[in-house]
Motif scaffolding. Structure first.
Motif, PDB file in Angstrom:
ATOM      1  N   VAL A  71       0.845  -1.204   0.000  1.00 35.90           N
ATOM      2  CA  VAL A  71       0.000   0.000   0.000  1.00 35.90           C
ATOM      3  C   VAL A  71       0.874   1.245   0.000  1.00 35.90           C
ATOM      4  N   SER A  72       1.935   1.216   0.793  1.00 35.29           N
ATOM      5  CA  SER A  72       2.841   2.367   0.842  1.00 35.29           C
ATOM      6  C   SER A  72       3.472   2.607  -0.522  1.00 35.29           C
ATOM      7  N   ALA A  73       3.880   1.530  -1.183  1.00 32.30           N
ATOM      8  CA  ALA A  73       4.486   1.679  -2.512  1.00 32.30           C
ATOM      9  C   ALA A  73       3.454   2.198  -3.511  1.00 32.30           C
ATOM     10  N   ASP A  74       2.208   1.728  -3.420  1.00 31.88           N
ATOM     11  CA  ASP A  74       1.168   2.194  -4.337  1.00 31.88           C
ATOM     12  C   ASP A  74       0.835   3.659  -4.097  1.00 31.88           C
ATOM     13  N   LEU A  75       0.846   4.093  -2.842  1.00 27.52           N
ATOM     14  CA  LEU A  75       0.537   5.488  -2.540  1.00 27.52           C
ATOM     15  C   LEU A  75       1.682   6.419  -2.931  1.00 27.52           C
ATOM     16  N   PRO A  78       2.326   7.751  -7.362  1.00 25.97           N
ATOM     17  CA  PRO A  78       1.932   8.952  -8.112  1.00 25.97           C
ATOM     18  C   PRO A  78       2.787  10.171  -7.763  1.00 25.97           C
ATOM     19  N   PHE A  79       3.334  10.201  -6.574  1.00 26.96           N
ATOM     20  CA  PHE A  79       4.114  11.379  -6.167  1.00 26.96           C
ATOM     21  C   PHE A  79       5.553  11.312  -6.639  1.00 26.96           C
ATOM     22  N   ASN A  80       5.977  10.195  -7.194  1.00 28.46           N
ATOM     23  CA  ASN A  80       7.345  10.097  -7.678  1.00 28.46           C
ATOM     24  C   ASN A  80       7.553  10.911  -8.955  1.00 28.46           C
TER      25      ASN A  80
END
Length: 82
Positions: A71-75, A78-80
């Protein structure tokens, strides 16, 4: 040994008492052995339950940590791009 009219041997009261005592001791030994066996089975069952519980808890923690990382990686994805 004195016999009755039907040729059955007489058994002395002392012999009967000794036989009852032997049977009583065998019964006590059997009860103690059965109790020990039951206590051992209960202890092993509790030990197995504890091991399975700890294993299940460890797997649940690992699955929760993996899900949290996913979940942390998925969240963060988009901000990368910013």
């Amino acid at each position: 040994m004195p016999t009755t009219d039907d040729s059955a041997p007489l058994i002395s009261p002392r012999s009967i008492a000794m036989e009852y005592r032997k049977l009583w001791l065998i019964g006590v030994a059997f009860a103690l052995l059965a109790g020990f066996s039951m206590a051992l089975a209960i202890w092993q069952s509790h030990h197995l339950y504890k091991i399975v519980s700890e294993s299940t808890q460890l797997r649940a923690r690992m699955a929760a940590q993996s899900a949290a990382l996913q979940v942390s990686a998925d969240l963060d994805r988009p901000f990368n791009d910013l």
